[in-house]
Design a protein around this motif. Structure first.
Motif, PDB file in Angstrom:
ATOM      1  N   THR A  49       0.836  -1.198   0.000  1.00  0.00           N
ATOM      2  CA  THR A  49       0.000   0.000   0.000  1.00  0.00           C
ATOM      3  C   THR A  49       0.872   1.250   0.000  1.00  0.00           C
ATOM      4  N   GLU A  50       1.954   1.219   0.756  1.00  0.00           N
ATOM      5  CA  GLU A  50       2.850   2.383   0.814  1.00  0.00           C
ATOM      6  C   GLU A  50       3.431   2.718  -0.559  1.00  0.00           C
ATOM      7  N   SER A  51       3.820   1.694  -1.308  1.00  0.00           N
ATOM      8  CA  SER A  51       4.378   1.958  -2.640  1.00  0.00           C
ATOM      9  C   SER A  51       3.313   2.531  -3.577  1.00  0.00           C
ATOM     10  N   ILE A  52       2.086   2.089  -3.431  1.00  0.00           N
ATOM     11  CA  ILE A  52       1.001   2.640  -4.254  1.00  0.00           C
ATOM     12  C   ILE A  52       0.773   4.107  -3.892  1.00  0.00           C
ATOM     13  N   LYS A  53       0.750   4.414  -2.603  1.00  0.00           N
ATOM     14  CA  LYS A  53       0.537   5.800  -2.182  1.00  0.00           C
ATOM     15  C   LYS A  53       1.644   6.707  -2.714  1.00  0.00           C
ATOM     16  N   MET A  54       2.882   6.265  -2.629  1.00  0.00           N
ATOM     17  CA  MET A  54       3.998   7.071  -3.128  1.00  0.00           C
ATOM     18  C   MET A  54       3.893   7.273  -4.640  1.00  0.00           C
TER      19      MET A  54
END
Length: 121
Positions: A49-54
Motif C-alpha cells: 500500500t505504501e508503494s502505491i501511495k507514493m
C-alpha cells in the motif's frame, strides 16, 4: 468526486499484486458487475500500500487501496477519495478463537469491531 464503472475501466489504475486480499476484494466487487480485472486499464501492480501511495503522489493514475490506509494523506490533501458509482468493495474479517471463555483485550477488540459495523464475525 465520483466515477462510473465505465470510466474506471478506461482510466489508468494502480493495483496491489496478485494474491493480495485487497485485489481479491476488488475482483469480487467487479465480478458483481460482470467486469474482470483484465478489463481495467492497469498501469502497474505494486506489492504494498505504501508503494502505491507514493506512486499516486507523483502521477495522475488512480489507485485502489483501503481508505483506512490513506487517512493521513486525505487529511493533508495529498490524496483524495473518488467513489465509483454502484461499486461496493468491502473486506470481510473473521475471528477464529479457541473454545471457552475469552476476555481481556481480545474480547474488547471483538466488541469494538462489532459496534462499528466492520462486518466482522
Amino acid at each position: 468526486d465520483e466515477l462510473t464503472l465505465e470510466q474506471l475501466c478506461s482510466l489508468p489504475v494502480v493495483l496491489r499484486e496478485n494474491g493480495s486480499g485487497t485485489l481479491e476484494v476488488l475482483e469480487s466487487a467487479l465480478a458483481n458487475h460482470q467486469i474482470k480485472l483484465s478489463q481495467l486499464n492497469v498501469l502497474l501492480q505494486l506489492g504494498s500500500t505504501e508503494s502505491i501511495k507514493m506512486f499516486l503522489e507523483n502521477t495522475d493514475a488512480l489507485g485502489i487501496i483501503s481508505i483506512r490506509a490513506v487517512t493521513r494523506e486525505l487529511m493533508s490533501g495529498q490524496l483524495k477519495v473518488i467513489d465509483v458509482e454502484d461499486l461496493k468493495a468491502e473486506r470481510e474479517f473473521l475471528f477464529v478463537e479457541p473454545q471457552g471463555q475469552n476476555g481481556g483485550i481480545e474480547e474488547s477488540f471483538i466488541r469494538y469491531t462489532e459496534q462499528y459495523g466492520w462486518g466482522i464475525t
